[in-house]
Design a protein around this motif. Structure first.
Motif, PDB file in Angstrom:
ATOM      1  N   GLN A  38       0.825  -1.203   0.000  1.00 53.44           N
ATOM      2  CA  GLN A  38       0.000   0.000   0.000  1.00 53.44           C
ATOM      3  C   GLN A  38       0.860   1.254   0.000  1.00 53.44           C
ATOM      4  O   GLN A  38       0.572   2.211  -0.713  1.00 53.44           O
ATOM      5  N   LYS A  39       1.931   1.252   0.807  1.00 57.77           N
ATOM      6  CA  LYS A  39       2.833   2.410   0.829  1.00 57.77           C
ATOM      7  C   LYS A  39       3.466   2.627  -0.544  1.00 57.77           C
ATOM      8  O   LYS A  39       3.610   3.760  -0.996  1.00 57.77           O
ATOM      9  N   THR A  40       3.845   1.555  -1.216  1.00 60.21           N
ATOM     10  CA  THR A  40       4.422   1.663  -2.554  1.00 60.21           C
ATOM     11  C   THR A  40       3.409   2.222  -3.536  1.00 60.21           C
ATOM     12  O   THR A  40       3.719   3.130  -4.324  1.00 60.21           O
ATOM     13  N   ALA A  41       2.190   1.697  -3.493  1.00 63.68           N
ATOM     14  CA  ALA A  41       1.146   2.186  -4.392  1.00 63.68           C
ATOM     15  C   ALA A  41       0.866   3.666  -4.132  1.00 63.68           C
ATOM     16  O   ALA A  41       0.730   4.454  -5.081  1.00 63.68           O
ATOM     17  N   ASP A  42       0.778   4.062  -2.882  1.00 64.20           N
ATOM     18  CA  ASP A  42       0.544   5.468  -2.534  1.00 64.20           C
ATOM     19  C   ASP A  42       1.686   6.350  -3.038  1.00 64.20           C
ATOM     20  O   ASP A  42       1.448   7.438  -3.570  1.00 64.20           O
ATOM     21  N   HIS A  43       2.912   5.885  -2.869  1.00 58.21           N
ATOM     22  CA  HIS A  43       4.072   6.659  -3.320  1.00 58.21           C
ATOM     23  C   HIS A  43       4.059   6.820  -4.839  1.00 58.21           C
ATOM     24  O   HIS A  43       4.289   7.925  -5.361  1.00 58.21           O
ATOM     25  N   LEU A  44       3.805   5.736  -5.549  1.00 56.41           N
ATOM     26  CA  LEU A  44       3.769   5.810  -7.007  1.00 56.41           C
ATOM     27  C   LEU A  44       2.650   6.735  -7.496  1.00 56.41           C
ATOM     28  O   LEU A  44       2.823   7.491  -8.458  1.00 56.41           O
ATOM     29  N   LEU A  45       1.525   6.700  -6.807  1.00 51.32           N
ATOM     30  CA  LEU A  45       0.411   7.590  -7.158  1.00 51.32           C
ATOM     31  C   LEU A  45       0.813   9.050  -6.937  1.00 51.32           C
ATOM     32  O   LEU A  45       0.509   9.912  -7.760  1.00 51.32           O
ATOM     33  N   SER A  46       1.527   9.320  -5.854  1.00 53.09           N
ATOM     34  CA  SER A  46       1.959  10.694  -5.580  1.00 53.09           C
ATOM     35  C   SER A  46       2.956  11.176  -6.635  1.00 53.09           C
ATOM     36  O   SER A  46       2.981  12.369  -6.960  1.00 53.09           O
ATOM     37  N   LEU A  47       3.760  10.292  -7.177  1.00 54.91           N
ATOM     38  CA  LEU A  47       4.696  10.671  -8.245  1.00 54.91           C
ATOM     39  C   LEU A  47       3.955  11.038  -9.517  1.00 54.91           C
ATOM     40  O   LEU A  47       4.374  11.936 -10.249  1.00 54.91           O
ATOM     41  N   ASP A  48       2.862  10.335  -9.791  1.00 58.37           N
ATOM     42  CA  ASP A  48       2.074  10.620 -10.985  1.00 58.37           C
ATOM     43  C   ASP A  48       1.391  11.977 -10.896  1.00 58.37           C
ATOM     44  O   ASP A  48       1.112  12.598 -11.906  1.00 58.37           O
TER      45      ASP A  48
END
Length: 50
Positions: A38-48
């Motif tokens: 979940q932390k990885t998905a959240d981080h990747l979403l924030s990069l987008d």
């Protein structure tokens, strides 16, 4: 991301208590994997968003 199991070098004979302990450890590992995914998905979403 995942957890990999390899066969042990020797046979493992476990009591019921041993099996419960392994199950508890696997539950904690699964919880940690869920958290990290979940932390990885959240981080990747924030990069987008940037």
């Amino acid at each position: 991301m995942g957890i990999y199991f390899e066969p042990p070098d020797e046979e493992a004979v476990m009591t019921g208590a041993d099996v419960h302990a392994v199950a508890d450890d696997l539950n904690m590992a699964a919880t940690l994997c869920d958290f990290l995914q979940q932390k990885t998905a959240d981080h990747l979403l924030s990069l987008d968003r940037n």
